[in-house]
Each structure stands twice: as structure tokens, then as C-alpha cells.
Design a protein around this motif. Structure first.
Motif: not given
Length: 373
Positions: A132-134, A137-138, A161-164, A290-291
Motif C-alpha cells: 500500500t502506498d502513502a 492505494n494498493r 480486484q486487488l482491493a479484494h 493497469w494493476a
């Protein structure tokens, strides 16, 4: 969190589920039935998602102490993976069914059903890391273990999808450590061999399988100038970069071996030429994603690395999004030519360890002008 653990029947997904439980999550195990061929069993390390795998997954769930279910995704798998595989080869492209399975089954159909049932995340045994960035965001990153990194096959995941998604094995330094942990937990899959090849082609004979599923007819093998140098029984199954099995009757003028450069389904021709003609100066694809967050201005060329196979080395490159006539494509220009890349393959773009995005390759530009041979 309520977590749905996708359990393939292998050691990785079993340990990932166990770790999710230890982390305090409410975990339910699920095995995806992807085939309607009862009695299909694994042979050695070939194939996966079989009845044998389902039983292995259930035994692992029992040891871990979580509920376990089998969900029938066979129809969706046939439509989105198997039929797509056939269609891509019929069009002269070389598809990657594992990418399609991750994209359309494990992190689309499965995640959609999981969310509808109130789960917060889907857990798998892939070797990749989510950071997770500052700003919260994943981001998808390579795993800690380079030799077992699987971030490439996850390059198709979207921001939503990355969020879950949950990958408990991402920081594990080696597969040996995972097997040792499985043995310590009493999981019978600790020594189970890894699966290889395409899961629905359990004997590994892709060309033989395709010959039973795709119409084929004899045709010509030609050089880059169109001269006939041989014949084939069916163009389907030939892959770019292939050397063996061509049985050419006309030698190269310089005595060099010939390689498959292109498959042309419309004319039923296989184009061959010298190895240096496999070098590509540019690849691009309209089917890109984009991922996580995309670059601030993706139309401005940015530095990156590109990887075109699961176990290939990344290559320094420049990438950008080009739009013309209402159609956009992700363009990748490698610093050094890529060798043996075929339309249909997936190009995954990295910035450092981060997976930035991917495209299915539609077009390629050779680094070597057409010459005789």
C-alpha cells in the motif's frame, strides 16, 4: 475479515488458507470444479483441478478446521478459458490460458460470487505481494522469492480486484519453506508435486489436443518472401519460435536452420525464416489494463521492464499508450529486441518490483527487415 480461500488441492493454497486463519480471519475454503469429466485424475505432475485435487483440498480444509465447499465453475471455465484457447489458436495466436483463468475465473467469476455472499477477500496461494502506498492505494509487487515469483500471471488483475485479493505466501523466501510448514501442520499435500502444463491438457500434448478441437487442413510452409519451402498437415499448433517438426524439403540458402516466424490462418500458411528474424523491436496490444493506479500520463513514454513469459527475465523498455482513430493500445519498445514473441502472449510491464499493467500482444514489429529465407 471474511475470507474465501481458493484451494486447488496443492500445498501452496493449503498453507495460504492456514495462514489466513492464523491471521485471525473468518476463512471458508472452496475448490473450483472446472471440468465435467468425472474420473479425471492427475498423472504425475501434469494437470490440476481434478477429482484427486478436490479430495486433497477437502482433507487440507479438515486439518485446518475450516468449512469447505466445491463450486461448479466448469461451464464458465469452458467458455472463458477453453473456448478462448481454441479461438486464439484458430486465429494464429499463442494464448496463455493461465492468464485467462486468473483474469476471468479466479479474480472475476469467483471474486464476484464471493463479494455477493458477503466475503471481503479471496485468498490464493500465489507468490506475489500487495503493498500500500502513502495514499492507501494498493499495488501488486513481485514476491520475496524471485525463483517462485508468480506476479506475472497476476498481471491481469485490476485495481478493484486487488482491493479484494490476499496472497499470504508473498513474503515467503522459498517453496521448500512452504512444504516444511505444510508438513509441520500435518497437511498431507506437503510433498505433493507441483502441477505443470495446461490443466485441461493433462498429457501435455497441446498440438494433439488442438488437432481434435480445431479444423485443420494441409497447407504450405513459406519463407518471408512467400516462396514455398515445405508443407504441413495443419497450421494450428505451430508456435512462433518453433524449430522442430517442420520437416522442410528446401534448405535455407545459407544453410541456416529455419524457425516459425508467423502463422497465417486465413491462407493456412506457416511462415519460416532465420533465427535473427524472430527479434522484435516493438510490441503492442489493445487489450491492456493497469494493476492499481496507472501512470499520471500514460501517453508520455515512461521507463519500465517488460516480461513476456512467466519464467522469462524482465527486459528494460519504454512504454506508452498510443491512441489513434478512437482506439488505444499499450506500446512497449524494448531496449534490446525480444526473441520469439507471438501475438496472443501477454506482456506484463513492471516498474521496479511493481506490476504496473499488462497487454495481450496484438501486433509485433520485427527488428530485421524481410530478406530471402
Amino acid at each position: 475479515m471474511r475470507v474465501l480461500a481458493a484451494m486447488s488441492g496443492g500445498v501452496d493454497s493449503a498453507v495460504a488458507a492456514a495462514r489466513a486463519v492464523e491471521a485471525g480471519h473468518d476463512v471458508v475454503g472452496v475448490h473450483l470444479a472446472l471440468s465435467r469429466m468425472p474420473g479425471t485424475l492427475r498423472t504425475g505432475s501434469r494437470g490440476c483441478c481434478t477429482i484427486e485435487d478436490s479430495m486433497d483440498a477437502q482433507r487440507a480444509a479438515n486439518v485446518i478446521g475450516i468449512p469447505y465447499y466445491v463450486w461448479d465453475f466448469s461451464e464458465r471455465f469452458k467458455l472463458d478459458v477453453v473456448d478462448d484457447f481454441i479461438a486464439e489458436y484458430s486465429a494464429g495466436r499463442t494464448p496463455n490460458p493461465c492468464m485467462r483463468c486468473n483474469e476471468r475465473i479466479k479474480f472475476a467469476a469467483l471474486l464476484e460470487k464471493a463479494l455477493s455472499l458477503g466475503f471481503d477477500a479471496v485468498c490464493t496461494g500465489h507468490y506475489a505481494t500487495i503493498l500500500t502506498d502513502a495514499d492507501g492505494n494498493r499495488e501488486l509487487h513481485r514476491s520475496a522469492a524471485w525463483a517462485k515469483d508468480q506476479s506475472y500471471v497476476l498481471g491481469v488483475l485490476t485495481t478493484e480486484q486487488l482491493a479484494h485479493a490476499m496472497f499470504p505466501l508473498g513474503a515467503t523466501p522459498s517453496k521448500a519453506e512452504v512444504r516444511a510448514e505444510a508438513a509441520a501442520r500435518g497437511l498431507a499435500v506437503a510433498a505433493k508435486p507441483d502441477s505443470h502444463d495446461i490443466c485441461f491438457i493433462s498429457d501435455g500434448d497441446t498440438r494433439g489436443w488442438l488437432s481434435d478441437h480445431v479444423e485443420h487442413a494441409p497447407g504450405s510452409i513459406v519463407d518471408r518472401d512467400g516462396a514455398v519451402v515445405g508443407s504441413h498437415d495443419g497450421a494450428v499448433g505451430f508456435t512462433v519460435g518453433q524449430r522442430r517438426g517442420l520437416a522442410l524439403g528446401v534448405p535455407d540458402a545459407g544453410g541456416r536452420p529455419r524457425f516459425v516466424l508467423e502463422v497465417r490462418p486465413r491462407t493456412n500458411e506457416v511462415v519460416v525464416g532465420p533465427r535473427e528474424a524472430l527479434a522484435l523491436a516493438r510490441i503492442s496490444g489493445e487489450r491492456f489494463s493497469w494493476a492499481g493506479l496507472p501512470p499520471a500520463d500514460p501517453t508520455t513514454p515512461f521507463r519500465c521492464e517488460v516480461q513476456i513469459r512467466a519464467h522469462a527475465d524482465p527486459v528494460p523498455a519504454e512504454a506508452f499508450v498510443h491512441t489513434e482513430g478512437g482506439r488505444s493500445e499499450l506500446v512497449v519498445v524494448p531496449d534490446a529486441p525480444l526473441i520469439g514473441v507471438s501475438p496472443g502472449q501477454t506482456a506484463v510491464v513492471y516498474v521496479g518490483t511493481r506490476v504496473l499493467g499488462q497487454c495481450t500482444i496484438d501486433r509485433t514489429v520485427s527488428a530485421v527487415p524481410a530478406t530471402v529465407g
